[in-house]
Every structure is written in structure tokens, then in C-alpha cells.
Design an enzyme around this catalytic site. Structure first.
Site, short mmCIF file in Angstrom:
data_model
loop_
_atom_site.label_atom_id
_atom_site.label_comp_id
_atom_site.label_asym_id
_atom_site.label_seq_id
_atom_site.Cartn_x
_atom_site.Cartn_y
_atom_site.Cartn_z
CE LYS A 115 -4.08 -2.00 0.24
NZ LYS A 115 -5.02 -1.98 -0.88
CE LYS A 197 -5.55 -12.84 -5.75
NZ LYS A 197 -5.71 -13.39 -4.41
CE LYS A 200 -14.59 -6.88 -3.85
NZ LYS A 200 -14.70 -6.83 -2.38
#
Length: 334
Positions: A115, A197, A200
Site C-alpha cells: 500500500k 488472478k 475486484k
């Protein structure tokens, strides 16, 4: 005498749309767990605040995630479905557990480092203490099992550490939760472009969402990465073809899967036909979930009733845990 069911806890952030990876990697397990365990499943709205979502979007996002989970098979009569912020006891235990967390260990967490690298302009304290809140989500219900993927293993290890530290300092209260899934083969759904993968929030055209309309599903699969074939019988199967076959194994009939496995082995495969077949089978799988989720989202009174009932059950359990934690720490003055 019936034995008490073991407690399972899991949460999902109300950011982005649920996708095929969420369904086969997590929700399908939840549906099975609800028959065997005392399940607490929640929408992690406090966790989502670390990225400062638009306040106008948050209520709709929470309701959509709830609707998609119920449409996928979760039964509010069998599980406690609630929203994290409806359980104020979590916030107090989070404060108490922060006294047992150390800045050095939190700064070393790989997800925190990621992050910091990806959003250097927003390195807030919530990001740093994210693993503490995640641990408290589990410990407040005194869960013994947590359905997590391989990438969440360290956060669960931290939850075990916090349980150990509290128990050693103040007295036994928290069980040490363990990772749990059915079988050793955790399903990871690869993106349609072969780059990691399904996600979202990233590379939307390479991800199949539970909210995708029929034609969009077909178009995404039509553009999925494939191999041109080698023409040599017995050639090893490339990842792109294996990925399509893996998707077929999830939504197509066994005879269809066998047909395309044989076609690759014989080098007679026609990828256009394969993608069209997979597109139709995927539509048949996703469409009922999508339509049921739409109906549920339009029935806000029902969803509010579900999360209110879930919160009442979750709060009752959380309040007992917090009361005992306060007593052990010495926060009891009258």
C-alpha cells in the site's frame, strides 16, 4: 447431548463487484460451512475507509455485497450476516489490542508495504493497524476457524499472536484461530488475459463479475487469451488453454470438458468454438445469481432486516467477549 458448533468468522470489503474468484475461492465454501458451523459473515465497511470511498457510494456498495452473497447461497436463517460498523464492541477491542501491537511488526506486513508503494499519498494509520482490526474481527467472536486464502495467511498468524499476547498477559480468553478450507486444493481463478488472478478492482475486462450481463460475459470470454496450438500431438498444454479448461470444469458438464481436453490432445481444438461453449455455460451459471442479487437489491427492507438480525446476534456474542476482556484487563471500577 449435542455438541456446540465451532465458530467461523469471515468478512468481505464493500469495494468493487464480487467476481468468479470470490465465488469459487470463498463464497462456495461459506455455503458449505453454514451447514456445519456457527458462522459469522460480515461486510467490512470500516476496513474500506482506509481508501476513502465516496460516502454516497458506501450504503449501496454494502447492500450490493450482501445481496450477492445471499444470491450465491448464504442463508440468513443459518448464518449471522452483519455489517462491521454495527458492532461497536469491535472498535473498543481494536483500541485495547492496539496496546499489544508494535509499530515495527506492523510496518513489516507485506500488504502494508504494498500500500505504501502503490499509494504513497495516503499512508494513514488505518492502513498500518489494518491487521489489528482484522484480528479483532475474528477474536471478538472467539472464532476457532477462519476461511482464508494463502495471501491472508500472515494476517491470521497475527491474530494468533494477539490472542497469545492477551492470554499470556491477562488470562485465557481467546482461542487461537486456524485457517480452514475444505481440502488442500484452494481454487484460484486466473484472469482471462493470463496476468495474475481475477480482481475486484483491476483489469475489469479480464475478470468475470457476478453482476455481468450475458452479452458482456460472452464478449469477455471471446477475447480471452489462448494459444494457437502447436499441431504436434501430445504437446504440453499452455497456461492460457489450461485456464479455459479450468473454468469449464467449474461450469460445464463433464462430457464438454472431456471433449475439449481430447481436442487439445489430438490438436484438433478450435478455440473459437471452445470460447463460445464456455460463454454459454458461464452465462447459465452467472445469470441466476445476477438476477437474484438484483431482486434482493431492490428489496432494501428485507436486506435491512437481515443485517439488523445478524447484528443483534453478533453483538450479543461480542458484548460477552468485550466484558470479559475488560474484566481481565482491570477495567471494572464499580
Amino acid at each position: 447431548m449435542a455438541t456446540e458448533k465451532e465458530i467461523v468468522v469471515s468478512g468481505i470489503r464493500p469495494t468493487g463487484y464480487l467476481h468468479l474468484g470470490n465465488y469459487f475461492g470463498a463464497i462456495r465454501n461459506y455455503v458449505r460451512m453454514q451447514e456445519e458451523f456457527n458462522c459469522y459473515f460480515f461486510v467490512a465497511d470500516w476496513h474500506s475507509l482506509t481508501t476513502h470511498p465516496d460516502p454516497k457510494d458506501l450504503p449501496g456498495n454494502v447492500m450490493r455485497v450482501l445481496a450477492e452473497n445471499i444470491a450465491s447461497g448464504l442463508d440468513p436463517e443459518k448464518v449471522s450476516l452483519y455489517v462491521q460498523s454495527d458492532i461497536p464492541e469491535i472498535a473498543e477491542l481494536y483500541l485495547l489490542m492496539n496496546m499489544l501491537a508494535y509499530v515495527g511488526e506492523l510496518e513489516k506486513v507485506p500488504t502494508f508495504k504494498d500500500k505504501v508503494r502503490l499509494q504513497p499519498q495516503n499512508v494513514n494509520a488505518g492502513l498500518l493497524t489494518y491487521p489489528v482490526l482484522m484480528s479483532v474481527d475474528i477474536l471478538i467472536q472467539r472464532a476457532v476457524k477462519v476461511p482464508v486464502g494463502k495471501d491472508q495467511g500472515q494476517h491470521l498468524e497475527m491474530a494468533r499472536n494477539f490472542a497469545q499476547r492477551f492470554n499470556a498477559r491477562y488470562g485465557d480468553l481467546f482461542p487461537e484461530p486456524v485457517a480452514f478450507n475444505y481440502g488442500d486444493n484452494l481454487i484460484r481463478i486466473q484472469s482471462l488475459d493470463g496476468k495474475g488472478k481475477m480482481s475486484k478492482s483491476e483489469n475489469e475486462f479480464a475478470t468475470l463479475y457476478l453482476a455481468d450481463e450475458d452479452q458482456l460475459i460472452r464478449e469477455k470470454l471471446k477475447k480471452a487469451k489462448t494459444d494457437s496450438g502447436t499441431g504436434v500431438i501430445g504437446s504440453p498444454m499452455p497456461e492460457s488453454v489450461a485456464n479455459l479448461l479450468d473454468l469449464m470444469k467449474l461450469v460445464s458438464t463433464p462430457d464438454v470438458v472431456q471433449f475439449y481436453e481430447n481436442a487439445w490432445n489430438n490438436q484438433t481444438i478450435r478455440f473459437k468454438d471452445m470460447k463460445e461453449q464456455l460463454g454459454e455455460d458461464m452465462v447459465k451459471f452467472i445469470a441466476p445469481i445476477r438476477e437474484k442479487a438484483k431482486d434482493l437489491q431492490n428489496n432494501t427492507d428485507y436486506l435491512k432486516k437481515v443485517i439488523k438480525a445478524g447484528a443483534e446476534k453478533a453483538r450479543a456474542n461480542a458484548a460477552q467477549t468485550l466484558q470479559e476482556a475488560r474484566r481481565l484487563i482491570g477495567i471494572k471500577y464499580y
